[in-house]
Design an enzyme around this catalytic site. Structure first.
Site, PDB file in Angstrom:
ATOM      1  N   LEU A 229      32.158  16.152  -2.604  1.00  0.00           N
ATOM      2  CA  LEU A 229      33.480  16.130  -3.385  1.00  0.00           C
ATOM      3  C   LEU A 229      34.512  15.718  -2.282  1.00  0.00           C
ATOM      4  CD1 LEU A 229      33.397  19.546  -5.106  1.00  0.00           C
ATOM      5  CD2 LEU A 229      33.048  17.400  -6.167  1.00  0.00           C
ATOM      6  N   ASP A 230      35.587  14.928  -2.709  1.00  0.00           N
ATOM      7  CA  ASP A 230      36.591  14.630  -1.821  1.00  0.00           C
ATOM      8  C   ASP A 230      37.389  15.709  -1.274  1.00  0.00           C
ATOM      9  OD1 ASP A 230      36.180  12.004  -2.391  1.00  0.00           O
ATOM     10  OD2 ASP A 230      37.526  11.905  -4.122  1.00  0.00           O
ATOM     11  N   TYR A 231      38.190  15.361  -0.080  1.00  0.00           N
ATOM     12  CA  TYR A 231      38.793  16.413   0.667  1.00  0.00           C
ATOM     13  C   TYR A 231      39.744  17.262  -0.254  1.00  0.00           C
ATOM     14  CZ  TYR A 231      41.651  18.281   4.243  1.00  0.00           C
ATOM     15  OH  TYR A 231      42.429  18.967   5.373  1.00  0.00           O
TER      16      TYR A 231
ATOM     17  N   LYS B 197      37.706   9.040  -9.737  1.00  0.00           N
ATOM     18  CA  LYS B 197      39.016   8.367  -9.344  1.00  0.00           C
ATOM     19  C   LYS B 197      39.107   6.839  -9.735  1.00  0.00           C
ATOM     20  CE  LYS B 197      40.254  12.035  -5.836  1.00  0.00           C
ATOM     21  NZ  LYS B 197      40.214  12.149  -4.450  1.00  0.00           N
TER      22      LYS B 197
END
Ligand code: URA
Length: 237
Positions: free
Chosen positions: A100-102, A190
């Protein structure tokens, strides 16, 4: 019988690559004999010593974690930022499954079982991951349909399993969209929205297969029960 490096890695002693190095460097003794051949096979019942330490099968652990924003999906970070495994109190070599992204929050599986990790990540198993995205702007039916029809990412068509507009708010000029994907390309959600002209402001993963966050708060984890683990393994195609 398994390859020696696999047994060593599965015991939690080190990674498979490191185990290969140790074998090549003559640090591994199998039933009293130094092994330097990478293809050598063994059983857990064999007497395996690495740098003098006996290798034993590590018990597997399975958790779900509600990742907060600002946490790296990793086991360490050279910049000293918080990582997923900082939240865990376990003597096992746990790691998060997938990424998962930051700035993405929500559900992530954490385990020391490479087999389960492969199962969840392999696209052929089509494991559903459901995200709630808050996007900048009012998204219309035409754009939702464009997403449903699929978008080219990295040169291949990527078709979300489901896309549902939950609500929009003209005052804050934003929309909430539920999107389910089965692959796990880098920044996939995204990039999907970007391709139809929308920036994702907030992203939360709410479900992986049948696993949901339930009442897990941000930064909390819980152990999966045997039934849940079995159910996950039954998803292999
Ligand atoms: N898709 C993204 O773009 N980011 C995530 O963190 C997960 C899926």
């Amino acid at each position: 019988m398994e390859r020696l490096q696999k047994i060593i890695a599965e015991s939690g002693y080190c990674s498979r690559r490191k185990a290969e190095e140790l074998i090549k460097n003559g640090k591994v003794i199998l039933n009293g004999k130094i092994i330097t051949e990478l293809g050598t096979k063994a059983n857990y019942s064999d007497d395996i010593l690495v740098d003098g330490k006996k290798i034993e099968k590590e018990e597997k652990e399975y958790y779900i974690f509600n990742k907060p924003r600002g946490v790296i999906t990793s086991t360490s970070d050279e910049k000293g930022r918080k990582v997923v495994t900082d939240f865990f109190d376990s003597n096992k070599r746990l790691y998060p499954v997938g990424r998962l992204d930051y700035d993405t929050t929500g559900l992530i599986i954490v385990t020391n079982d490479g087999e389960l990790s492969n199962l969840i990540m392999h696209p052929k198993n089509e494991i559903e991951k459901l995200y709630i995205a808050k996007v900048d702007g009012i998204i219309k039916g035409t754009e939702i349909n464009a997403l449903k029809n699929g978008v080219i990412l990295d040169g291949v068509k990527c078709i979300p399993k489901r896309v549902k507009l939950k609500k929009f708010d003209k005052k804050s000029n934003s929309s909430i969209v539920e999107i389910t994907i089965t692959e796990g390309k880098n920044h996939e959600v995204k990039r999907l929205f970007e391709s139809v002209g929308f920036k994702v402001d907030k992203l939360k993963r709410e479900r992986i297969a049948f696993l949901t966050l339930g009442n897990l708060k941000s930064g909390e984890y819980r152990k999966l029960n045997i039934k849940e683990v079995k159910q996950l393994f039954s998803l292999i195609k």
